[in-house]
Design an enzyme around this catalytic site. Structure first.
Site, mmCIF file in Angstrom:
data_model
loop_
_atom_site.group_PDB
_atom_site.id
_atom_site.type_symbol
_atom_site.label_atom_id
_atom_site.label_comp_id
_atom_site.label_asym_id
_atom_site.label_seq_id
_atom_site.Cartn_x
_atom_site.Cartn_y
_atom_site.Cartn_z
ATOM 1 N N MET A 1 0.737 -1.181 -0.113
ATOM 2 C CA MET A 1 0.015 0.250 -0.066
ATOM 3 C C MET A 1 0.842 1.269 -0.119
ATOM 4 S SD MET A 1 -3.133 -0.816 2.463
ATOM 5 C CE MET A 1 -4.519 -2.174 1.804
ATOM 6 N N CYS A 2 1.626 1.344 1.207
ATOM 7 C CA CYS A 2 2.406 2.664 0.989
ATOM 8 C C CYS A 2 3.676 2.392 2.195
ATOM 9 C CB CYS A 2 1.689 3.948 1.716
ATOM 10 S SG CYS A 2 0.202 4.242 0.589
ATOM 11 N N ARG A 3 4.673 3.441 2.267
ATOM 12 C CA ARG A 3 5.709 3.275 3.168
ATOM 13 C C ARG A 3 5.765 4.886 3.721
ATOM 14 N NH1 ARG A 3 6.297 -1.522 5.128
ATOM 15 N NH2 ARG A 3 4.199 -1.218 4.984
#
Length: 279
Positions: A1-3
């Site tokens: 998804m995201c970091r």
């Protein structure tokens, strides 16, 4: 998804954190080890406060391209020094790849960034947006669940009680999702700051929450690694909260337990249980 990562402590060049570690956030944009996606190339953003706090509000720079080859990001990182900054690399969960959908989000002195998703957001979006304080609603610029979560937290008292506001936001998302037959509506790691204190949350309605780590106290790391020059140059109050560790330095990283949140502030760090609350 995201970091994402959140830094707080001795004013430091962004480059030292964004690029120099062995598994830096820029490396993670191509080679994430713990994320749902290996590649996070749907935009990036950085937000920072000035060392003297003179502006009161953070500066935010966001772009829709991948972080790994952005020359402007490299240029900024080599020249900006900050005591508190956020950085985020995005992997879209379905909303458009556009600048207004890149994190971190800003409102006044506040910054917010998120990894995760509201399940069924397309269905829940209207009801959740109607719960946003009308005077705040015009300031929503993008189309993400993450930004709506931020404005719900602002609506529910972020200025006065950040943990309580985030808990009430999560409670509303779960109640709305359950009403639509969604068993596990919320997946989140969230960082939010007012420029002096940072709060970081790890929670999922069901299953395993997205990964989140915090750095070991600097004085303990100095004892473990007295040869590292970097540790001699930063204060004991310096902290990092990250989606995944920036390297393999023994003893440097600690996992945030699921359904917990951390508070990072001078002399008073804390790790506490987190649960959604009724609105």
């Amino acid at each position: 998804m995201c970091r994402w990562l959140a830094y707080s402590g001795t004013p430091i060049l962004l480059d030292n954190i964004l690029y120099k570690p062995a598994h830096s956030l820029i490396d993670q944009s191509l080679h994430s080890r713990l994320g749902v996606e290996t590649t996070n190339g749907d935009g990036f953003g950085i937000g920072w406060y000035t060392p003297d706090g003179s502006t009161g509000t953070p500066a935010v720079v966001r772009d829709v391209g991948p972080a790994w080859n952005n020359r402007n990001l490299r240029e900024i990182a080599q020249h900006i020094r900050s005591p508190l900054f956020f950085a985020h690399i995005r992997a879209s969960t379905g909303t458009a790849v556009q600048q207004t959908n890149c994190h971190p989000f800003r409102h006044g002195r506040w910054m917010w960034m998120h990894n995760g998703a509201i399940a069924g957001f397309h269905t829940l979006r209207r009801e959740l947006c109607l719960a946003v304080e009308p005077s705040l609603y015009p300031d929503i610029e993008g189309s993400t669940d993450s930004e709506v979560m931020f404005f719900l937290a602002l609506t529910f008292g972020l200025d006065e009680d950040p943990p309580g506001a985030v808990a009430r936001m999560a409670g509303l998302v779960e109640r709305t999702g359950h009403a639509h037959g969604i068993a596990a509506p919320l997946q989140m790691t969230v960082a939010v700051t007012d420029g002096s204190v940072t709060w970081a949350f790890r929670y999922a309605s069901g299953g395993t929450a997205r990964s989140l780590y915090y750095s070991t106290k600097v004085d303990s790391l100095r004892a473990l690694h007295p040869d590292l020059t970097f540790l001699q140059e930063v204060s004991d109050e310096t902290r990092l909260v990250v989606s995944e560790p920036l390297g393999d330095l023994p003893g440097a990283w600690n996992e945030v337990p699921e359904h917990h949140y951390g508070v990072v502030r001078p002399g008073a760090d804390a790790l506490l249980p987190f649960a959604p609350a009724p609105v």
